[in-house]
Design a protein around this motif. Structure first.
Motif, PDB file in Angstrom:
ATOM      1  N   TYR A 135       0.815  -1.148  -0.050  1.00  0.00           N
ATOM      2  CA  TYR A 135      -0.050  -0.090  -0.065  1.00  0.00           C
ATOM      3  C   TYR A 135       0.717   1.204   0.072  1.00  0.00           C
ATOM      4  N   ALA A 177      -2.003   6.935   7.025  1.00  0.00           N
ATOM      5  CA  ALA A 177      -3.284   6.390   6.523  1.00  0.00           C
ATOM      6  C   ALA A 177      -2.599   5.578   5.317  1.00  0.00           C
ATOM      7  N   ARG A 216      -3.418   3.523   1.721  1.00  0.00           N
ATOM      8  CA  ARG A 216      -4.530   3.272   0.382  1.00  0.00           C
ATOM      9  C   ARG A 216      -3.884   2.126  -0.443  1.00  0.00           C
ATOM     10  N   TYR A 233      -7.655   8.031   1.329  1.00  0.00           N
ATOM     11  CA  TYR A 233      -7.009   6.977   1.935  1.00  0.00           C
ATOM     12  C   TYR A 233      -8.195   6.065   2.970  1.00  0.00           C
ATOM     13  N   TRP A 261      -6.860   4.352   8.602  1.00  0.00           N
ATOM     14  CA  TRP A 261      -6.122   5.261   9.447  1.00  0.00           C
ATOM     15  C   TRP A 261      -5.740   4.892  10.552  1.00  0.00           C
TER      16      TRP A 261
END
Length: 122
Positions: free
Chosen positions: A30, A95, A97, A109, A112
């Motif tokens: 990610y 965060a 994504r 995103y 968190w």
């Protein structure tokens, strides 16, 4: 679950290193961003790094002072903050994504951390 740590109280000109660890999934797949939010202000982008660590982005306000990096073997992303200023005082969030770096917007995103407080005294 992302967990940010490493915040604290530091004098202006000092340094801190924040860490973002992932206990629930492989962070290495990610892109990860750091954001911060000061009291009464909106959450703002600080820095981001793609999954491999090859591509990084920084807000203009932190360029040359902050460095984002990652160690995928340790499932951790770091934010080295040098030459800290009182205006860097905020809660810092990491965060993640699943795709590229996007446009540095918080809504891009989907995971968190809980945030870590950074306070820089003058």
């Amino acid at each position: 679950q992302l967990q940010a740590s490493g915040g604290g109280l530091v004098q202006a000109g000092g340094s801190l290193r924040l860490s973002c660890a992932d206990s629930g999934r492989t962070l290495g797949s990610y892109a990860v961003g750091w954001f911060r939010q000061a009291p009464g202000k909106e959450r703002e982008f600080v820095a981001a790094i793609n999954w491999s660590g090859v591509i990084t982005r920084y807000a203009d306000s932190v360029k040359g002072r902050f460095t984002i990096s990652r160690d995928n073997a340790k499932n951790t992303v770091y934010l080295q903050m040098n030459s800290l200023k009182p205006e860097d005082t905020a809660v810092y969030y990491c965060a993640a994504r699943p795709y590229g770096l996007g446009n540095n917007m918080p809504y891009e995103y989907d995971k968190w951390g809980q945030g870590t407080q950074v306070t820089v005294s003058s």
